[in-house]
Design a protein around this motif. Structure first.
Motif, PDB file in Angstrom:
ATOM      1  N   SER A 241       0.802  -1.229   0.000  1.00 62.51           N
ATOM      2  CA  SER A 241       0.000   0.000   0.000  1.00 62.51           C
ATOM      3  C   SER A 241       0.835   1.279   0.000  1.00 62.51           C
ATOM      4  O   SER A 241       0.277   2.370  -0.037  1.00 62.51           O
ATOM      5  CB  SER A 241      -0.948   0.011   1.202  1.00 62.51           C
ATOM      6  OG  SER A 241      -0.202   0.133   2.405  1.00 62.51           O
ATOM      7  N   THR A 242       2.150   1.154   0.041  1.00 61.49           N
ATOM      8  CA  THR A 242       2.987   2.351   0.060  1.00 61.49           C
ATOM      9  C   THR A 242       4.122   2.225  -0.942  1.00 61.49           C
ATOM     10  O   THR A 242       4.620   1.132  -1.191  1.00 61.49           O
ATOM     11  CB  THR A 242       3.556   2.620   1.471  1.00 61.49           C
ATOM     12  OG1 THR A 242       4.336   3.804   1.436  1.00 61.49           O
ATOM     13  CG2 THR A 242       4.401   1.471   1.969  1.00 61.49           C
ATOM     14  N   ASP A 243       4.506   3.360  -1.509  1.00 62.80           N
ATOM     15  CA  ASP A 243       5.647   3.375  -2.424  1.00 62.80           C
ATOM     16  C   ASP A 243       6.959   3.546  -1.670  1.00 62.80           C
ATOM     17  O   ASP A 243       8.022   3.271  -2.199  1.00 62.80           O
ATOM     18  CB  ASP A 243       5.499   4.511  -3.444  1.00 62.80           C
ATOM     19  CG  ASP A 243       4.370   4.244  -4.420  1.00 62.80           C
ATOM     20  OD1 ASP A 243       4.073   3.062  -4.673  1.00 62.80           O
ATOM     21  OD2 ASP A 243       3.790   5.223  -4.917  1.00 62.80           O
ATOM     22  N   ALA A 244       6.877   4.011  -0.439  1.00 65.44           N
ATOM     23  CA  ALA A 244       8.075   4.249   0.367  1.00 65.44           C
ATOM     24  C   ALA A 244       8.459   2.980   1.114  1.00 65.44           C
ATOM     25  O   ALA A 244       7.635   2.091   1.308  1.00 65.44           O
ATOM     26  CB  ALA A 244       7.803   5.376   1.361  1.00 65.44           C
ATOM     27  N   ASP A 245       9.704   2.931   1.542  1.00 70.74           N
ATOM     28  CA  ASP A 245      10.089   1.808   2.390  1.00 70.74           C
ATOM     29  C   ASP A 245       9.620   2.094   3.817  1.00 70.74           C
ATOM     30  O   ASP A 245       9.410   3.248   4.191  1.00 70.74           O
ATOM     31  CB  ASP A 245      11.596   1.547   2.325  1.00 70.74           C
ATOM     32  CG  ASP A 245      12.438   2.781   2.627  1.00 70.74           C
ATOM     33  OD1 ASP A 245      11.867   3.837   2.945  1.00 70.74           O
ATOM     34  OD2 ASP A 245      13.667   2.685   2.552  1.00 70.74           O
ATOM     35  N   VAL A 246       9.391   1.026   4.581  1.00 71.70           N
ATOM     36  CA  VAL A 246       8.855   1.172   5.933  1.00 71.70           C
ATOM     37  C   VAL A 246       9.698   0.367   6.911  1.00 71.70           C
ATOM     38  O   VAL A 246      10.377  -0.580   6.533  1.00 71.70           O
ATOM     39  CB  VAL A 246       7.374   0.716   6.025  1.00 71.70           C
ATOM     40  CG1 VAL A 246       6.470   1.607   5.200  1.00 71.70           C
ATOM     41  CG2 VAL A 246       7.214  -0.727   5.619  1.00 71.70           C
ATOM     42  N   SER A 247       9.623   0.735   8.163  1.00 69.72           N
ATOM     43  CA  SER A 247      10.330   0.023   9.225  1.00 69.72           C
ATOM     44  C   SER A 247       9.381  -0.954   9.907  1.00 69.72           C
ATOM     45  O   SER A 247       8.160  -0.881   9.744  1.00 69.72           O
ATOM     46  CB  SER A 247      10.867   1.016  10.261  1.00 69.72           C
ATOM     47  OG  SER A 247       9.781   1.588  10.976  1.00 69.72           O
ATOM     48  N   ALA A 248       9.942  -1.837  10.706  1.00 64.72           N
ATOM     49  CA  ALA A 248       9.123  -2.762  11.480  1.00 64.72           C
ATOM     50  C   ALA A 248       8.240  -2.000  12.466  1.00 64.72           C
ATOM     51  O   ALA A 248       7.106  -2.404  12.729  1.00 64.72           O
ATOM     52  CB  ALA A 248      10.012  -3.771  12.214  1.00 64.72           C
ATOM     53  N   VAL A 249       8.741  -0.891  12.970  1.00 68.44           N
ATOM     54  CA  VAL A 249       7.945  -0.066  13.895  1.00 68.44           C
ATOM     55  C   VAL A 249       6.710   0.477  13.179  1.00 68.44           C
ATOM     56  O   VAL A 249       5.595   0.433  13.720  1.00 68.44           O
ATOM     57  CB  VAL A 249       8.801   1.090  14.479  1.00 68.44           C
ATOM     58  CG1 VAL A 249       7.940   2.073  15.251  1.00 68.44           C
ATOM     59  CG2 VAL A 249       9.901   0.541  15.364  1.00 68.44           C
ATOM     60  N   GLU A 250       6.884   0.972  11.960  1.00 66.02           N
ATOM     61  CA  GLU A 250       5.750   1.506  11.196  1.00 66.02           C
ATOM     62  C   GLU A 250       4.741   0.415  10.869  1.00 66.02           C
ATOM     63  O   GLU A 250       3.526   0.635  10.953  1.00 66.02           O
ATOM     64  CB  GLU A 250       6.259   2.184   9.923  1.00 66.02           C
ATOM     65  CG  GLU A 250       7.054   3.443  10.209  1.00 66.02           C
ATOM     66  CD  GLU A 250       7.878   3.914   9.025  1.00 66.02           C
ATOM     67  OE1 GLU A 250       8.022   5.136   8.889  1.00 66.02           O
ATOM     68  OE2 GLU A 250       8.370   3.079   8.249  1.00 66.02           O
ATOM     69  N   VAL A 251       5.223  -0.765  10.502  1.00 61.24           N
ATOM     70  CA  VAL A 251       4.318  -1.887  10.229  1.00 61.24           C
ATOM     71  C   VAL A 251       3.591  -2.279  11.503  1.00 61.24           C
ATOM     72  O   VAL A 251       2.390  -2.547  11.487  1.00 61.24           O
ATOM     73  CB  VAL A 251       5.091  -3.091   9.626  1.00 61.24           C
ATOM     74  CG1 VAL A 251       4.212  -4.328   9.553  1.00 61.24           C
ATOM     75  CG2 VAL A 251       5.646  -2.738   8.253  1.00 61.24           C
ATOM     76  N   SER A 252       4.305  -2.273  12.614  1.00 60.77           N
ATOM     77  CA  SER A 252       3.712  -2.597  13.908  1.00 60.77           C
ATOM     78  C   SER A 252       2.575  -1.630  14.245  1.00 60.77           C
ATOM     79  O   SER A 252       1.486  -2.048  14.658  1.00 60.77           O
ATOM     80  CB  SER A 252       4.790  -2.539  14.997  1.00 60.77           C
ATOM     81  OG  SER A 252       4.221  -2.611  16.273  1.00 60.77           O
ATOM     82  N   GLU A 253       2.814  -0.348  14.053  1.00 61.49           N
ATOM     83  CA  GLU A 253       1.796   0.656  14.357  1.00 61.49           C
ATOM     84  C   GLU A 253       0.584   0.534  13.436  1.00 61.49           C
ATOM     85  O   GLU A 253      -0.556   0.713  13.859  1.00 61.49           O
ATOM     86  CB  GLU A 253       2.397   2.062  14.244  1.00 61.49           C
ATOM     87  CG  GLU A 253       3.403   2.361  15.332  1.00 61.49           C
ATOM     88  CD  GLU A 253       4.213   3.631  15.086  1.00 61.49           C
ATOM     89  OE1 GLU A 253       4.084   4.227  13.991  1.00 61.49           O
ATOM     90  OE2 GLU A 253       4.988   4.003  15.984  1.00 61.49           O
ATOM     91  N   THR A 254       0.815   0.189  12.176  1.00 58.89           N
ATOM     92  CA  THR A 254      -0.279   0.082  11.209  1.00 58.89           C
ATOM     93  C   THR A 254      -1.120  -1.162  11.437  1.00 58.89           C
ATOM     94  O   THR A 254      -2.344  -1.116  11.327  1.00 58.89           O
ATOM     95  CB  THR A 254       0.285   0.063   9.764  1.00 58.89           C
ATOM     96  OG1 THR A 254       1.070   1.241   9.573  1.00 58.89           O
ATOM     97  CG2 THR A 254      -0.822   0.009   8.732  1.00 58.89           C
TER      98      THR A 254
END
Length: 164
Positions: free
Chosen positions: A110-123
């Motif tokens: 769902s995103t074009d940017a790279d994400v961290s595990a923290v961001e995935v965790s929050e989502t």
């Protein structure tokens, strides 16, 4: 359906052509014939659009990975063949579930940017450590890639991106 498969076989004789069948035919004989003639996948109508998208993404990732190789050891062959199988038929590491893997994959898609595990965790609402395990699983399958971001801290930040 048999005529379409014969056409696909003819196309393969001309050159390398990969076939994903989309059909309403459900009988096992048609499925066997499709497999014997080298179809990569067999989608039975009706199906969710996400299923077709996932299959095409797996196909694109496998082709991209193959283009980068000249010779392959067995573990790369296994990974390439595994990329073409739906996630449900793949073996999951102990403690991982298909539903959560799909949820994490959807965040990456769902995103074009790279994400961290923290961001995935929050989502997703899962723990950061759990998110990282799923992200590493997707990287091992070739469906995601890891990059490192170096900053002020002593350790680099792990960033993940979906492999289209």
């Amino acid at each position: 359906m048999l005529e379409e498969l014969r056409s696909a076989a003819w196309l393969r004789e001309v050159g390398v052509v990969d076939v994903v069948l989309i059909t309403a035919l459900r009988d096992v004989e048609h499925v066997r014939t499709a497999m014997a003639m080298g179809a990569l996948h067999y989608l039975i109508k009706p199906f969710p659009l996400r299923q077709l998208r996932d299959q095409l993404e797996r196909y694109a990732a496998a082709r991209k990975r193959m283009a980068a190789l000249s010779t392959v050891p067995q573990n790369d062959v296994d990974a390439l063949f595994g990329m073409m199988r739906p996630m449900a038929s793949r073996s999951m590491a102990k403690g991982l579930t298909l539903a959560t893997a799909e949820r994490v994959a959807e965040v990456l898609r769902s995103t074009d940017a790279d994400v961290s595990a923290v961001e995935v965790s929050e989502t997703t609402g899962i723990a950061r450590v759990t998110a990282r395990r799923y992200l590493e699983h997707l990287c091992a399958e070739g469906r995601a890639e890891l990059t490192l971001r170096y900053g002020q801290a002593a350790r680099p930040e792990h960033r993940y991106r979906w492999v289209p």
